[in-house]
Design a protein around this motif. Structure first.
Motif, mmCIF file in Angstrom:
data_model
loop_
_atom_site.group_PDB
_atom_site.id
_atom_site.type_symbol
_atom_site.label_atom_id
_atom_site.label_comp_id
_atom_site.label_asym_id
_atom_site.label_seq_id
_atom_site.Cartn_x
_atom_site.Cartn_y
_atom_site.Cartn_z
ATOM 1 N N VAL A 1 0.832 -1.209 0.000
ATOM 2 C CA VAL A 1 0.000 0.000 0.000
ATOM 3 C C VAL A 1 0.868 1.261 0.000
ATOM 4 N N ILE A 2 1.885 1.283 0.845
ATOM 5 C CA ILE A 2 2.743 2.473 0.947
ATOM 6 C C ILE A 2 3.493 2.725 -0.362
ATOM 7 N N LEU A 3 4.029 1.663 -0.945
ATOM 8 C CA LEU A 3 4.822 1.809 -2.177
ATOM 9 C C LEU A 3 3.992 1.706 -3.454
ATOM 10 N N THR A 4 2.701 1.437 -3.318
ATOM 11 C CA THR A 4 1.797 1.204 -4.447
ATOM 12 C C THR A 4 2.372 0.149 -5.391
ATOM 13 N N VAL A 5 2.572 -1.053 -4.838
ATOM 14 C CA VAL A 5 3.098 -2.188 -5.602
ATOM 15 C C VAL A 5 2.032 -3.288 -5.598
ATOM 16 N N PRO A 6 1.140 -3.262 -6.592
ATOM 17 C CA PRO A 6 0.058 -4.242 -6.613
ATOM 18 C C PRO A 6 0.538 -5.679 -6.800
ATOM 19 N N ALA A 7 1.728 -5.877 -7.313
ATOM 20 C CA ALA A 7 2.248 -7.240 -7.481
ATOM 21 C C ALA A 7 2.355 -7.945 -6.127
ATOM 22 N N LEU A 8 2.685 -7.196 -5.081
ATOM 23 C CA LEU A 8 2.783 -7.797 -3.741
ATOM 24 C C LEU A 8 1.421 -8.281 -3.253
ATOM 25 N N THR A 9 0.389 -7.452 -3.410
ATOM 26 C CA THR A 9 -0.935 -7.881 -2.960
ATOM 27 C C THR A 9 -1.491 -8.978 -3.860
ATOM 28 N N LEU A 10 -1.109 -8.950 -5.120
ATOM 29 C CA LEU A 10 -1.543 -10.006 -6.046
ATOM 30 C C LEU A 10 -0.960 -11.361 -5.638
ATOM 31 N N VAL A 11 0.334 -11.392 -5.375
ATOM 32 C CA VAL A 11 0.990 -12.645 -4.988
ATOM 33 C C VAL A 11 0.514 -13.112 -3.612
ATOM 34 N N LEU A 12 0.429 -12.192 -2.659
ATOM 35 C CA LEU A 12 -0.022 -12.565 -1.317
ATOM 36 C C LEU A 12 -1.473 -13.030 -1.337
ATOM 37 N N GLY A 13 -2.322 -12.316 -2.066
ATOM 38 C CA GLY A 13 -3.727 -12.708 -2.161
ATOM 39 C C GLY A 13 -3.883 -14.087 -2.783
ATOM 40 N N ALA A 14 -3.122 -14.354 -3.836
ATOM 41 C CA ALA A 14 -3.183 -15.679 -4.480
ATOM 42 C C ALA A 14 -2.696 -16.765 -3.523
ATOM 43 N N ALA A 15 -1.623 -16.491 -2.802
ATOM 44 C CA ALA A 15 -1.096 -17.470 -1.835
ATOM 45 C C ALA A 15 -2.129 -17.761 -0.750
ATOM 46 N N MET A 16 -2.816 -16.724 -0.296
ATOM 47 C CA MET A 16 -3.838 -16.912 0.733
ATOM 48 C C MET A 16 -5.018 -17.728 0.203
ATOM 49 N N LEU A 17 -5.432 -17.453 -1.025
ATOM 50 C CA LEU A 17 -6.552 -18.208 -1.599
ATOM 51 C C LEU A 17 -6.185 -19.674 -1.818
ATOM 52 N N ILE A 18 -4.974 -19.919 -2.264
ATOM 53 C CA ILE A 18 -4.529 -21.309 -2.422
ATOM 54 C C ILE A 18 -4.599 -22.025 -1.074
ATOM 55 N N GLY A 19 -4.105 -21.370 -0.032
ATOM 56 C CA GLY A 19 -4.135 -21.955 1.304
ATOM 57 C C GLY A 19 -5.537 -22.150 1.840
ATOM 58 N N ALA A 20 -6.452 -21.262 1.466
ATOM 59 C CA ALA A 20 -7.837 -21.383 1.927
ATOM 60 C C ALA A 20 -8.534 -22.562 1.261
ATOM 61 N N VAL A 21 -8.250 -22.760 -0.012
ATOM 62 C CA VAL A 21 -8.920 -23.820 -0.777
ATOM 63 C C VAL A 21 -8.247 -25.171 -0.567
ATOM 64 N N THR A 22 -6.931 -25.203 -0.579
ATOM 65 C CA THR A 22 -6.176 -26.452 -0.389
ATOM 66 C C THR A 22 -5.076 -26.211 0.645
ATOM 67 N N PRO A 23 -5.429 -26.311 1.925
ATOM 68 C CA PRO A 23 -4.466 -25.999 2.991
ATOM 69 C C PRO A 23 -3.153 -26.783 2.902
ATOM 70 N N ASP A 24 -3.192 -28.004 2.399
ATOM 71 C CA ASP A 24 -1.956 -28.788 2.309
ATOM 72 C C ASP A 24 -0.974 -28.205 1.299
ATOM 73 N N LEU A 25 -1.459 -27.394 0.357
ATOM 74 C CA LEU A 25 -0.597 -26.782 -0.654
ATOM 75 C C LEU A 25 -0.327 -25.305 -0.371
ATOM 76 N N SER A 26 -0.650 -24.858 0.821
ATOM 77 C CA SER A 26 -0.552 -23.447 1.165
ATOM 78 C C SER A 26 0.876 -22.904 1.119
ATOM 79 N N PRO A 27 1.118 -21.893 0.283
ATOM 80 C CA PRO A 27 2.431 -21.238 0.294
ATOM 81 C C PRO A 27 2.730 -20.570 1.638
ATOM 82 N N MET A 28 1.695 -20.094 2.310
ATOM 83 C CA MET A 28 1.892 -19.469 3.617
ATOM 84 C C MET A 28 2.347 -20.509 4.640
ATOM 85 N N ARG A 29 1.758 -21.690 4.586
ATOM 86 C CA ARG A 29 2.163 -22.774 5.493
ATOM 87 C C ARG A 29 3.602 -23.185 5.192
#
Length: 150
Positions: free
Chosen positions: A33-61
């Motif tokens: 948000v501070i640097l206005t870098v949407p690629a960061l929120t895009l990657v983080l959001g995708a990682a979170m959704l992957i983890g929500a749908v298939t927790p065993d494949l979660s990049p966050m985990r």
């Protein structure tokens, strides 16, 4: 002879992993948000959704398992159903993907507001142990039960 019914293991949640995820969400989203870098929120959001749908494949985990020990984090396992947390993670991931989309579409203020909402909810969970996404999940389950029981 009738086979005994299989015993079901109680659902378990690692509270340290949840805290790691929340801190990661706060810092990465704040940076985006501070640097206005949407690629960061895009990657983080995708990682979170992957983890929500298939927790065993979660990049966050995976990040938690890789970085947690180096940061001195130890698992704090409790008998708690993780589905509400997965739902909350999906909501946060959706908001972050929307944030990235609005920013890329030339609406950085809308993108920033969505990012700040995610930050605020993660900080609320970290500081007060109030998981708004979890509350949404339980309300959804309650409504679903009420609608389907008739």
């Amino acid at each position: 002879m009738i086979a005994p019914a299989p015993t079901r293991q109680p659902a378990r949640t690692d509270l340290s992993a949840l805290k790691f995820n929340q801190v990661t969400v706060v810092f990465v989203t704040l940076l985006a948000v501070i640097l206005t870098v949407p690629a960061l929120t895009l990657v983080l959001g995708a990682a979170m959704l992957i983890g929500a749908v298939t927790p065993d494949l979660s990049p966050m985990r995976a990040a938690y398992r890789l970085l947690g020990p180096a940061l001195g984090l130890k698992p704090e396992i409790v008998e708690e159903d993780p589905r509400a947390h997965h739902f909350a993670q999906g909501v946060g991931g959706s908001f972050l993907l929307a944030s990235a989309t609005f920013t890329l579409a030339g609406l950085p203020i809308v993108g920033a507001v969505l990012g700040v909402i995610v930050i605020a909810l993660a900080v609320l969970n970290l500081s007060q142990k109030i998981c708004v996404g979890c509350v949404m999940y339980f309300q959804y389950r309650r409504l679903r039960y009420q609608l389907l029981k008739r």
